[in-house]
Design an enzyme around this catalytic site. Structure first.
Site, PDB file in Angstrom:
ATOM      1  CG  HIS A  33      22.538 -15.799  14.352  1.00 58.20           C
ATOM      2  ND1 HIS A  33      22.601 -16.828  13.133  1.00 58.20           N
ATOM      3  CD2 HIS A  33      22.298 -14.636  14.044  1.00 58.20           C
ATOM      4  CE1 HIS A  33      22.122 -15.583  11.938  1.00 58.20           C
ATOM      5  NE2 HIS A  33      22.078 -14.507  12.564  1.00 58.20           N
TER       6      HIS A  33
ATOM      7  N   GLY B  19      36.035 -23.910  14.093  1.00 57.43           N
ATOM      8  CA  GLY B  19      35.789 -24.218  15.557  1.00 57.43           C
ATOM      9  C   GLY B  19      36.454 -23.258  16.535  1.00 57.43           C
TER      10      GLY B  19
ATOM     11  CB  ALA C 159      30.058 -10.559  20.487  1.00 56.00           C
ATOM     12  CD  GLU C 160      30.420 -15.389  16.714  1.00 56.01           C
ATOM     13  OE1 GLU C 160      30.597 -16.664  16.737  1.00 56.01           O
ATOM     14  OE2 GLU C 160      30.364 -14.668  15.503  1.00 56.01           O
TER      15      GLU C 160
ATOM     16  CG  ASN D 285      32.156 -19.625  18.522  1.00 52.16           C
ATOM     17  OD1 ASN D 285      31.929 -18.714  19.311  1.00 52.16           O
ATOM     18  ND2 ASN D 285      32.239 -19.084  17.256  1.00 52.16           N
TER      19      ASN D 285
ATOM     20  NE  ARG E 225      19.369 -32.713   5.581  1.00 48.82           N
ATOM     21  CZ  ARG E 225      20.547 -32.089   5.615  1.00 48.82           C
ATOM     22  NH1 ARG E 225      21.336 -32.345   4.461  1.00 48.82           N
ATOM     23  NH2 ARG E 225      20.945 -31.383   6.527  1.00 48.82           N
TER      24      ARG E 225
ATOM     25  CG  ASP F 104      18.952 -17.739  13.595  1.00 47.02           C
ATOM     26  OD1 ASP F 104      19.503 -18.719  13.948  1.00 47.02           O
ATOM     27  OD2 ASP F 104      19.287 -17.634  12.458  1.00 47.02           O
TER      28      ASP F 104
ATOM     29  CD  GLU G  65       9.019 -24.735  17.301  1.00 45.31           C
ATOM     30  OE1 GLU G  65       8.524 -23.598  17.697  1.00 45.31           O
ATOM     31  OE2 GLU G  65       9.510 -25.802  18.146  1.00 45.31           O
TER      32      GLU G  65
ATOM     33  CG  ASN H 295      22.750 -21.400  16.587  1.00 47.69           C
ATOM     34  OD1 ASN H 295      23.657 -21.904  16.289  1.00 47.69           O
ATOM     35  ND2 ASN H 295      22.111 -20.563  16.151  1.00 47.69           N
TER      36      ASN H 295
END
Ligand code: GAR
Length: 219
Positions: free
Chosen positions: A121, A23, A191-192, A25, A77, A162, A159, A119
């Site tokens: 990445h 965590g 960066a992130e 981020n 699932r 990335d 969908e 998101n």
């Protein structure tokens, strides 16, 4: 958690953060709301698929409602996917932020949160992304290939894996002798932890437009 600009009378963006691990981020987002780098934003909740995620501690420390929804707790699932979506909807988020959430997002959730789910990445998409590229594996692959520049990307979730519209990217240099762990840390720091809060702030202030699979950042 509200920040001071909400006094201006704007409706803050309700942000739900989804996590699986440390965590860092999430912490960058919390800190950015705290010091005003992210404005007009309310962190309404944190969901983890992993009950031992340190990210859950970070949420608790900062008084952000948190919960765990784990696939291990459900027989199929499909049941997990339904429970996850119910949990997400329960926070009534305007924006869902995947901050190191390493679970495949149910298709129904992708449709429901189209252009409202982002998101982070840890590569410069379209390099080192897609199925099988997550966490440390991304940095291992970059070092194996011998690239000299890596980085991170914030993108909307569609969908594909990335493949959604890119919002922000930031490059980071590889250094001689880097290990995957050292490179991962540098990509996070340089960066992130910068572009994920920045992307949230841009969205919260109506500065991101999506059209034709691309984004436009408004002045
Ligand atoms: C981050 O490096 C993030 O970019 C990556 O997982 C890490 C989570 O760290 N996400 C992915 O690889 C998604 N494909 P954190 O829990 O300390 O934020």
């Amino acid at each position: 958690m509200l920040n001071s600009t909400d006094a201006a009378g704007r409706k803050p963006l309700r942000v739900l953060v989804m996590v699986s691990g440390g965590g860092t981020n999430l912490q960058a987002i919390i800190d950015s709301v705290g010091d005003g780098r992210i404005t007009n934003t309310q962190l309404v909740g944190v969901i983890s698929n992993n009950k031992n995620a340190y990210a859950l501690e970070r949420a608790k420390e900062h008084g952000i409602p948190s919960m765990c929804v784990s696939p291990k707790d459900y027989e199929t699932r499909e049941i997990f996917n339904t429970k996850l979506l119910e949990a997400v909807d329960g926070f009534a988020p305007d924006l869902v932020v995947l901050a190191g959430f390493l679970v495949v997002i149910p298709p129904e959730m992708i449709r429901r949160y189209e252009d409202r789910m982002i998101n982070i990445h840890p590569s410069l998409i379209p390099s080192f992304c897609g199925k099988g590229y997550y966490g440390l594996k991304v940095h291992e692959a970059a070092l194996k290939r011998g690239v000299k520049v890596v980085g991170a990307t914030v993108h909307f979730v569609d969908e594909g894996t990335d493949t959604g519209p890119i919002i922000l990217q930031k490059a980071v240099e590889v250094q001689q002798g880097d290990t995957p762990e050292v490179l991962q840390r540098r990509v996070m720091e340089q960066a992130e932890w910068m572009i994920l809060p920045r992307a949230i702030d841009l969205i919260a202030n109506g500065k991101v437009r999506v059209a034709g699979g691309r984004t436009e950042i408004l002045p």
